[in-house]
Every structure is written in C-alpha cells, then in structure tokens.
Design a protein around this motif. Structure first.
Motif, short mmCIF file in Angstrom:
data_model
loop_
_atom_site.label_atom_id
_atom_site.label_comp_id
_atom_site.label_asym_id
_atom_site.label_seq_id
_atom_site.Cartn_x
_atom_site.Cartn_y
_atom_site.Cartn_z
N MET A 1 0.83 -1.19 0.00
CA MET A 1 0.00 0.00 0.00
C MET A 1 0.87 1.24 0.00
O MET A 1 1.84 1.34 0.74
N HIS A 2 0.51 2.22 -0.84
CA HIS A 2 1.26 3.46 -0.90
C HIS A 2 0.96 4.32 0.32
O HIS A 2 -0.14 4.32 0.85
N GLN A 3 1.93 5.06 0.74
CA GLN A 3 1.70 6.03 1.80
C GLN A 3 1.18 7.32 1.19
O GLN A 3 1.62 7.73 0.14
N ALA A 4 0.21 7.95 1.88
CA ALA A 4 -0.29 9.23 1.40
C ALA A 4 0.84 10.24 1.43
O ALA A 4 1.59 10.35 2.40
N ALA A 5 0.98 10.97 0.34
CA ALA A 5 2.05 11.96 0.25
C ALA A 5 1.61 13.27 0.85
O ALA A 5 0.62 13.35 1.55
N ALA A 102 -6.03 7.26 -4.55
CA ALA A 102 -7.29 7.67 -3.93
C ALA A 102 -7.70 6.74 -2.79
O ALA A 102 -8.09 7.20 -1.71
N ALA A 103 -7.62 5.43 -3.00
CA ALA A 103 -8.01 4.50 -1.95
C ALA A 103 -7.12 4.63 -0.73
O ALA A 103 -7.58 4.60 0.42
N ASP A 104 -5.81 4.81 -0.96
CA ASP A 104 -4.88 4.99 0.16
C ASP A 104 -5.16 6.28 0.93
O ASP A 104 -5.11 6.31 2.16
N ALA A 105 -5.46 7.34 0.19
CA ALA A 105 -5.73 8.63 0.84
C ALA A 105 -6.99 8.56 1.68
O ALA A 105 -7.05 9.09 2.80
#
Length: 303
Positions: A1-5, A102-105
C-alpha cells in the motif's frame, strides 16, 4: 500500500470525529458531498472534502505539467467544498488535496474521521458496475463507518417518511444496530430491522419451494427471539424511535436489497475477514453494495 504523500489544505485536518467525503468531480461524488454535508450538520461537526491526485515526479525542472495537475486538483476539490457550503451554508467545510492513490488517501483519512462518505462509482472504469475501483477497496479497509452513495441517488428528494433499514444476524452486529438507531433518532425516522434465517426444506428450491406450515413453530419463535434480543438494549436507549421487526426465510442479501427499495438508508455490519489477498467483505455485503436502491452505511466489524 502506498503512503499518502504531502497534503495541501485550506485548513489543517480536524481532530478525530469529523466527516470526510471523497470528491473526484463525478456526479456520484457530487451526491456524496450532499449527503456528507447533511451528516456533518446532524452531528454538529466539520466536513472535509478530500481529492486525491496520484503523483508522479517529472524530470522537467520547471514541472509545468505537474503544476497544471496540481491546479486542476485544487479546482476540483474547491468545487466540491463550494457545493457543500451551498447545501449547508452554516457548515464549516475544509478542502484537502492528497498527492496519493485515492483509496490509500481515503483509508488514511478514515483513521481520524467519524464517518467516510464516497460515491459508489466515480470517474473511469465500467459504467455498468455499481462499485468502482476506489469505493470497493475503501469499503474493505476504512477504519471508520463508511457511507456509500449510488451515482443515481437523488439527493434533492427528502426521504421524510422512509425508514432506516438495518440487517440483524446471529453474528455480532451491535455496532451497526447502534448506528442505525442513532440515524433513526437524529432524522426522526422509523427503523425497520430485518433478520433472515435458513430452513433446508424451504430453501432447497427457493423460498416458495415448500409450504410455510412445514416450518416448526419453535424454530420460528427462536428466530424471532434472536431479533428481539438484539433490539432490546437499543429500544431502551432510544425510546422515541419507532421500530418494526421483520423475520424472513430468505437470504440476507436478497431481503436487504428488497427492503432498500423503500428505505432512506441501509445499515449493515461489515464483517471483514482477512483472506489470502487481504480483507474480504463477504457475500452479503457485496450483494447489498452492488444492488441496494438506497445509500448504504457500512459499520466495520473485523473478525
């Protein structure tokens, strides 16, 4: 999962307890903003309109294309915030752009939100699908209750007398019942509690396969007692909420979808089981999310 920037916002993100709505500029997202504004007003809290821009670094030193993307993202989220303020002029609304998937945010935002609101389908993807590539994974990962709004839902119509529908099973659904009673109380709407059960002789060929007289009375009474026991503590806490009980020999997904056709809201406990490829919402939840005719409030219960 990406971290929100990094985040750009008109105000700092509020403390836990506010309402967050995902906004990508689509018609479904506009309807989600309307209901999110209504919810924030009922809860006497603030609303955060969130837009996510999946970010790619560009080699170009002046990054003119990237700057344009950021400006477009800011314009989109500001449009969503303006819609919320038109809907509820006294509501405190903030606008946030996350440089992230979007899902990660949305998952990250759910960590400090009391409610997350999303359109069931946004821009892109296949128009025949009711759940999109963002809303479905968010439903499996959100850390707070999530309200999913169908793109065709007419937010201009006030469901003044339609009930709040809640599904009740033998599994723990107390968080969903609490949310359903709270919704009914806040909106001054009746509550319709639905419990379904399985009887092999009846279900072998569908609900109408065998005569109802084949079902023993003690089994019927036991299923009615399941629903009564689940509702009794909440009836005491919410004495002004009018409650109707319905016990059906049917599949829960089919019964709830049928009840949704005349509902202001469907409330469902989302029993999320960890599977090989991540969290799984289960068949009943998937059925309701894809076919319900009313907005669906999922209350997470991690099994």
């Amino acid at each position: 999962m990406h971290q929100a920037a990094s985040t750009t916002a008109s105000h700092p993100r509020p403390a836990r307890g506010h309402v967050v709505v995902g906004f990508d500029g689509s018609p479904g997202a506009e309807h989600a903003v309307d209901l999110a504004a209504d919810e924030a007003t009922r809860r006497n809290t603030t609303l955060e309109v969130l837009h996510a821009l999946e970010w790619v670094e560009f080699d170009n030193a002046d990054d003119r294309f990237g700057q344009q993307l950021r400006e477009n993202a800011r314009a989109i989220v500001n449009r969503g915030a303006a819609r919320a303020r038109r809907r509820r002029p006294d509501l405190s609304v903030s606008a946030t752009v996350e440089l992230a998937d979007a899902a990660d945010a949305l998952e990250a935002a759910s960590e400090c939100a009391a409610l997350l609101v999303v359109g069931s389908r946004g821009h892109g993807g296949f128009t025949g699908l009711l759940m999109g590539s963002v809303s479905l994974p968010v439903a499996t990962r959100a850390r707070c209750p999530i309200l999913l709004v169908h793109p065709d839902h007419d937010t201009a119509i006030d469901p003044a007398t339609k009930p709040i529908v809640v599904g009740v099973s033998t599994a723990d659904c107390s968080p969903a019942l609490e949310a359903a009673f709270a919704q009914a109380g806040a909106r001054a709407l009746p509550l319709h509690a639905v419990h379904t059960w399985y009887y092999p002789a009846m279900m072998a060929g569908g609900p109408g396969y065998a005569p109802a007289m084949w079902v023993p009375d003690d089994r019927r009474d036991a299923e009615r007692a399941v629903l009564r026991r689940a509702l009794t503590p909440l009836r005491t806490r919410y004495p002004d909420v009018s409650v109707t009980e319905e016990v059906l020999i049917d599949t829960p997904g089919r019964a709830l979808v049928a009840a949704s056709s005349d509902a202001a809201l469907v409330v469902l406990a989302a029993h999320r089981k960890t599977a090989r490829f991540g969290a799984n919402l289960g068949r009943v939840t998937h059925t309701v999310l894809h076919h319900a005719k009313a907005p669906v409030l999922l209350v997470p219960v991690d099994d």
